[in-house]
Enzyme design. Structure first.
Site, PDB file in Angstrom:
ATOM      1  N   PHE A  36       0.812  -1.222   0.000  1.00  0.00           N
ATOM      2  CA  PHE A  36       0.000   0.000   0.000  1.00  0.00           C
ATOM      3  C   PHE A  36       0.841   1.264   0.000  1.00  0.00           C
ATOM      4  O   PHE A  36       0.364   2.327  -0.392  1.00  0.00           O
ATOM      5  CB  PHE A  36      -0.927   0.012   1.241  1.00  0.00           C
ATOM      6  CG  PHE A  36      -0.223   0.440   2.511  1.00  0.00           C
ATOM      7  CD1 PHE A  36      -0.080   1.791   2.820  1.00  0.00           C
ATOM      8  CD2 PHE A  36       0.324  -0.494   3.381  1.00  0.00           C
ATOM      9  CE1 PHE A  36       0.587   2.193   3.972  1.00  0.00           C
ATOM     10  CE2 PHE A  36       0.991  -0.105   4.523  1.00  0.00           C
ATOM     11  CZ  PHE A  36       1.122   1.248   4.820  1.00  0.00           C
TER      12      PHE A  36
ATOM     13  N   LYS B  78      -1.350  -6.913  -9.271  1.00  0.00           N
ATOM     14  CA  LYS B  78      -2.287  -7.067  -8.140  1.00  0.00           C
ATOM     15  C   LYS B  78      -1.832  -6.040  -7.094  1.00  0.00           C
ATOM     16  O   LYS B  78      -0.969  -6.310  -6.272  1.00  0.00           O
ATOM     17  CB  LYS B  78      -2.206  -8.492  -7.583  1.00  0.00           C
ATOM     18  CG  LYS B  78      -3.457  -8.976  -6.864  1.00  0.00           C
ATOM     19  CD  LYS B  78      -3.903  -8.130  -5.709  1.00  0.00           C
ATOM     20  CE  LYS B  78      -3.054  -8.290  -4.465  1.00  0.00           C
ATOM     21  NZ  LYS B  78      -3.420  -7.303  -3.406  1.00  0.00           N
TER      22      LYS B  78
ATOM     23  N   GLU C  57      -5.107  -3.642  -1.865  1.00  0.00           N
ATOM     24  CA  GLU C  57      -6.552  -3.360  -1.848  1.00  0.00           C
ATOM     25  C   GLU C  57      -6.874  -2.114  -1.025  1.00  0.00           C
ATOM     26  O   GLU C  57      -7.999  -1.634  -1.022  1.00  0.00           O
ATOM     27  CB  GLU C  57      -7.315  -4.588  -1.312  1.00  0.00           C
ATOM     28  CG  GLU C  57      -6.976  -5.023   0.108  1.00  0.00           C
ATOM     29  CD  GLU C  57      -5.747  -5.933   0.208  1.00  0.00           C
ATOM     30  OE1 GLU C  57      -4.751  -5.699  -0.525  1.00  0.00           O
ATOM     31  OE2 GLU C  57      -5.772  -6.858   1.051  1.00  0.00           O
ATOM     32  N   ARG C  58      -5.848  -1.581  -0.316  1.00  0.00           N
ATOM     33  CA  ARG C  58      -6.114  -0.400   0.534  1.00  0.00           C
ATOM     34  C   ARG C  58      -6.126   0.891  -0.282  1.00  0.00           C
ATOM     35  O   ARG C  58      -6.840   1.827   0.049  1.00  0.00           O
ATOM     36  CB  ARG C  58      -5.042  -0.290   1.618  1.00  0.00           C
ATOM     37  CG  ARG C  58      -4.847  -1.585   2.374  1.00  0.00           C
ATOM     38  CD  ARG C  58      -4.726  -1.351   3.850  1.00  0.00           C
ATOM     39  NE  ARG C  58      -4.534  -2.618   4.521  1.00  0.00           N
ATOM     40  CZ  ARG C  58      -3.349  -3.088   4.870  1.00  0.00           C
ATOM     41  NH1 ARG C  58      -2.261  -2.398   4.632  1.00  0.00           N
ATOM     42  NH2 ARG C  58      -3.258  -4.243   5.492  1.00  0.00           N
TER      43      ARG C  58
ATOM     44  N   SER D 272       5.576  -6.964   3.127  1.00  0.00           N
ATOM     45  CA  SER D 272       6.183  -7.324   4.414  1.00  0.00           C
ATOM     46  C   SER D 272       6.946  -8.653   4.298  1.00  0.00           C
ATOM     47  O   SER D 272       6.656  -9.466   3.414  1.00  0.00           O
ATOM     48  CB  SER D 272       5.092  -7.428   5.474  1.00  0.00           C
ATOM     49  OG  SER D 272       4.148  -8.405   5.084  1.00  0.00           O
TER      50      SER D 272
ATOM     51  N   CYS E 284       9.560   1.886   3.165  1.00  0.00           N
ATOM     52  CA  CYS E 284      10.464   0.773   3.456  1.00  0.00           C
ATOM     53  C   CYS E 284      11.886   1.285   3.666  1.00  0.00           C
ATOM     54  O   CYS E 284      12.738   0.564   4.167  1.00  0.00           O
ATOM     55  CB  CYS E 284      10.442  -0.233   2.327  1.00  0.00           C
ATOM     56  SG  CYS E 284      10.975   0.499   0.782  1.00  0.00           S
TER      57      CYS E 284
ATOM     58  N   GLU F 125       9.239  -4.149  12.990  1.00  0.00           N
ATOM     59  CA  GLU F 125       9.059  -3.064  12.015  1.00  0.00           C
ATOM     60  C   GLU F 125       7.751  -2.363  12.375  1.00  0.00           C
ATOM     61  O   GLU F 125       6.669  -2.925  12.225  1.00  0.00           O
ATOM     62  CB  GLU F 125       8.967  -3.629  10.588  1.00  0.00           C
ATOM     63  CG  GLU F 125       8.816  -2.529   9.562  1.00  0.00           C
ATOM     64  CD  GLU F 125       8.571  -3.018   8.131  1.00  0.00           C
ATOM     65  OE1 GLU F 125       8.028  -4.117   7.961  1.00  0.00           O
ATOM     66  OE2 GLU F 125       8.921  -2.281   7.203  1.00  0.00           O
TER      67      GLU F 125
HETATM   68  P1  NAD Z   1       1.706  -6.624   2.974  1.00  0.00           P
HETATM   69  O1  NAD Z   1       2.772  -7.646   2.993  1.00  0.00           O
HETATM   70  O2  NAD Z   1       0.627  -6.695   3.998  1.00  0.00           O
HETATM   71  O3  NAD Z   1       0.947  -6.629   1.551  1.00  0.00           O
HETATM   72  C1  NAD Z   1       1.659  -6.655   0.331  1.00  0.00           C
HETATM   73  C2  NAD Z   1       0.800  -7.347  -0.717  1.00  0.00           C
HETATM   74  O4  NAD Z   1       0.559  -8.691  -0.312  1.00  0.00           O
HETATM   75  C3  NAD Z   1      -0.563  -6.692  -0.926  1.00  0.00           C
HETATM   76  O5  NAD Z   1      -0.847  -6.671  -2.305  1.00  0.00           O
HETATM   77  C4  NAD Z   1      -1.509  -7.607  -0.160  1.00  0.00           C
HETATM   78  O6  NAD Z   1      -2.793  -7.633  -0.732  1.00  0.00           O
HETATM   79  C5  NAD Z   1      -0.838  -8.952  -0.232  1.00  0.00           C
HETATM   80  N1  NAD Z   1      -1.085  -9.776   0.958  1.00  0.00           N
HETATM   81  C6  NAD Z   1      -1.272  -9.348   2.228  1.00  0.00           C
HETATM   82  N2  NAD Z   1      -1.453 -10.389   3.059  1.00  0.00           N
HETATM   83  C7  NAD Z   1      -1.393 -11.500   2.299  1.00  0.00           C
HETATM   84  C8  NAD Z   1      -1.511 -12.913   2.586  1.00  0.00           C
HETATM   85  N3  NAD Z   1      -1.718 -13.354   3.821  1.00  0.00           N
HETATM   86  N4  NAD Z   1      -1.357 -13.775   1.568  1.00  0.00           N
HETATM   87  C9  NAD Z   1      -1.140 -13.340   0.306  1.00  0.00           C
HETATM   88  N5  NAD Z   1      -1.031 -12.030  -0.009  1.00  0.00           N
HETATM   89  C10 NAD Z   1      -1.139 -11.115   0.962  1.00  0.00           C
HETATM   90  O7  NAD Z   1       2.425  -5.199   3.001  1.00  0.00           O
HETATM   91  P2  NAD Z   1       1.772  -3.763   3.146  1.00  0.00           P
HETATM   92  O8  NAD Z   1       1.255  -3.594   4.538  1.00  0.00           O
HETATM   93  O9  NAD Z   1       0.864  -3.496   2.022  1.00  0.00           O
HETATM   94  O10 NAD Z   1       3.068  -2.846   2.921  1.00  0.00           O
HETATM   95  C11 NAD Z   1       3.979  -2.533   3.941  1.00  0.00           C
HETATM   96  C12 NAD Z   1       5.149  -3.496   3.954  1.00  0.00           C
HETATM   97  O11 NAD Z   1       5.815  -3.484   2.691  1.00  0.00           O
HETATM   98  C13 NAD Z   1       6.222  -3.097   4.957  1.00  0.00           C
HETATM   99  O12 NAD Z   1       6.697  -4.253   5.593  1.00  0.00           O
HETATM  100  C14 NAD Z   1       7.302  -2.451   4.107  1.00  0.00           C
HETATM  101  O13 NAD Z   1       8.595  -2.474   4.667  1.00  0.00           O
HETATM  102  C15 NAD Z   1       7.224  -3.306   2.886  1.00  0.00           C
HETATM  103  N6  NAD Z   1       7.802  -2.634   1.736  1.00  0.00           N
HETATM  104  C16 NAD Z   1       9.039  -3.052   1.316  1.00  0.00           C
HETATM  105  C17 NAD Z   1       9.638  -2.429   0.250  1.00  0.00           C
HETATM  106  C18 NAD Z   1      10.989  -2.867  -0.227  1.00  0.00           C
HETATM  107  O14 NAD Z   1      11.415  -2.379  -1.266  1.00  0.00           O
HETATM  108  N7  NAD Z   1      11.697  -3.747   0.450  1.00  0.00           N
HETATM  109  C19 NAD Z   1       8.996  -1.378  -0.417  1.00  0.00           C
HETATM  110  C20 NAD Z   1       7.728  -0.990   0.034  1.00  0.00           C
HETATM  111  C21 NAD Z   1       7.145  -1.634   1.112  1.00  0.00           C
END
Ligand code: NAD
Length: 496
Positions: free
Chosen positions: A147, A171, A174-175, A224, A279, A380
């Site tokens: 998101f 994909k 969704e937020r 994450s 991130c 985090e």
């Molecule tokens: P998230 O992991 O909750 O979601 C990421 C994606 O995975 C979304 O599209 C979500 O719909 C999907 N998802 C969520 N839960 C899932 C599940 N149980 N099974 C399958 N798919 C699932 O992350 P977020 O809260 O949207 O974003 C924040 C996180 O992203 C933080 O940990 C941040 O550090 C990380 N991030 C990392 C980078 C990087 O370059 N390393 C860049 C941006 C964000």
């Protein structure tokens, strides 16, 4: 209320199941987004597979022209897209425009496709034999994104994938899903053929359908760490190439020889910009030796000066968090840190913004005397919380960072070239800033951390992106003269 559809084969597609999309500054539902699953993913794969048949044969110059047109549209619509992002994510409009700019730079890199995709040629490797190589697209590839950068993180992926001849299924989170459809519309206006770029909205069901679909060759993931690990395991088990970038805990080390005012200014912006939901946000400052007291004094002043408010109001430095749950999680983490012995120098909990009392706001928090066994250090937090650790030496700071499971970004503030060189050579982190707090690499380098910040072996965009979305071929060629008699040997061929 508006319901945001999928985008498959150049057209909007709806499904019955939906989820609410909130305005984090008001706390109110402002739209719905459709939630796809296996049938919608399959429809997108069918469309992308059909489109691949012709897209893979499009000329480099045709693809380059489309990328140029897309780049111009991104520039023309930056303000509009920035406002859409701000309304769903909460970040300021200027910050949203910043992420669009950084994403557009990847499109600019992709515009150099003709140069980037050049292969090599070796003349006369054996008598009358030449060798050349080239790279070809994989086919249908997918991106699953978080998101916090609804425009930039997908832009790390699709321009490279599409320019190299693949077709793409996004994909998004969704937020804050609207940026993805906006981008789909810009691609169509830029002349991209239908089916080359598709958007499937949804959560776990849509992700699982992507990870297991036999028609998808590769998956790019950013999010994450637990989900990155799950995506990597599941998609590789289904025979796909995977790049999976995870979470972070980024440390900024401040040496006593640094310009402390400069360091505090930049650490404050790096910690509280985008409400800490980056991130590459600075979440830990490690103060070395006698830098600590003065640094904390300036950081305190700066944290108290941060202007918190709605992202679309001029003068706002920092907007709300993405959800009510995120607001509660971050405020609980501050409470726990205090209970575990951290000094609460600036307390951002319970902040109410006039006229936006139901918004998901929390103010900047500053925690001093944090130790590595506290939850606020280990987790985090992904919010506007800066933890200060105090150590005696640069080597001790390096040891702390290297023991942390994450290794996305880090920064050193110093005026010593020797210290900077020692730091960058010994630190186990992928992206390093020397007097730069948020060292996000330019698009022509690649972005990726170490350890739990990147699962597997594929950083994103730049040269690594080209490598990820293509596979190599090597061709060995002989054109014998009709009169030339070349005997075929039964031993394994060697060159001479
Ligand atoms: P998230 O992991 O909750 O979601 C990421 C994606 O995975 C979304 O599209 C979500 O719909 C999907 N998802 C969520 N839960 C899932 C599940 N149980 N099974 C399958 N798919 C699932 O992350 P977020 O809260 O949207 O974003 C924040 C996180 O992203 C933080 O940990 C941040 O550090 C990380 N991030 C990392 C980078 C990087 O370059 N390393 C860049 C941006 C964000």
């Amino acid at each position: 209320m508006n319901t945001l559809p999928h985008w498959i084969n150049g057209a909007e597609v709806t499904t019955e199941t939906t989820a609410p999309v909130f305005n984090p500054a008001t706390g109110a539902e402002q739209a719905h987004v459709v939630l796809g699953a296996a049938p919608e993913v399959d429809a997108a794969v069918q469309a992308a597979t059909a489109a691949f048949e012709t897209w893979q044969d499009s000329s480099l110059s045709q693809r380059t022209q489309i990328m140029f047109a897309f780049r111009q549209l991104l520039l023309d619509h930056e303000e509009e897209l920035g406002r859409i992002i701000s309304a769903e994510h909460g970040k300021t409009v200027d910050d949203a425009r910043g992420e669009i700019t950084r994403g557009r730079e990847v499109v600019e890199y992709a515009c150099g496709l003709g140069d980037i995709l050049k292969g090599s040629f070796s003349d006369q490797v054996s008598r009358g034999i030449d060798v050349h190589n080239f790279r070809q697209p994989l086919g249908v590839v997918a991106g699953i994104t978080p998101f916090n950068f609804p425009a930039m993180v997908p832009l790390w992926m699709h321009p490279i994938a599409i320019a190299t001849g693949n077709t793409f299924i996004l994909k998004p989170s969704e937020r804050d899903p609207s940026a993805a459809n906006f981008i789909a519309d810009l691609y169509q206006k830029a002349g991209l053929p239908d089916g080359v770029f598709n958007v499937i909205h949804g959560g776990k069901d849509a992700v699982d359908a992507i990870l297991t679909h036999p028609g998808i060759e590769a998956v790019s993931f950013v999010g994450s760490t637990p989900i990155a690990k799950y995506v990597h395991e599941t998609a590789t088990a289904h025979g796909k190439r995977v790049q999976a970038l995870g979470g972070a805990k980024n440390h900024a080390v401040v040496l006593p020889d640094a310009d402390l005012e400069f360091a505090a200014n930049h650490i404050t912006a790096g910690a509280y910009g985008s409400a800490g939901e980056r991130c590459m946000a600075v979440s830990v400052a490690i103060a070395v030796g006698d830098a600590a007291d003065h640094l904390v004094d300036i950081l305190t002043l700066k944290a108290n000066e941060v202007n918190v408010g709605p992202g679309n109001t001029p003068g706002t430095d920092m907007g709300p968090l993405i959800t009510k749950a995120a607001q509660e999680r971050v405020e609980n983490a501050v409470t726990t840190a205090h209970a575990q012995g951290a000094t609460l120098v600036v307390d951002g909990r319970g902040l109410k913004i006039e006229g936006h009392e139901n918004g998901f706001f929390t103010g900047p928090s500053l925690l001093d005397h944090v130790t590595t066994d506290m939850d606020a250090y280990k987790e985090e937090l992904f919010g506007p919380v800066l933890a200060i650790l105090r150590v005696d030496s640069l080597d001790e700071a390096i040891a702390v960072i290297n023991a942390n499971p994450y290794g996305n970004g880090t920064a050193l503030f110093t005026s010593s070239g020797e210290a900077a060189r020692r730091f960058q050579r010994r630190i186990k982190v992928g992206m390093i800033g020397i007097n730069v707090p948020v060292p996000v690499p330019m698009s022509y380098y690649s972005f990726g951390g170490w350890k739990d910040s990147l699962i597997g072996d594929h950083p994103i965009h730049g040269p690594e992106g080209i490598r990820f979305y293509t596979r190599p071929k090597v061709v060995t060629t002989r054109w014998p003269q009709p009169t030339q008699h070349i005997t075929a040997g039964f031993t394994f061929p060697t060159s001479n």
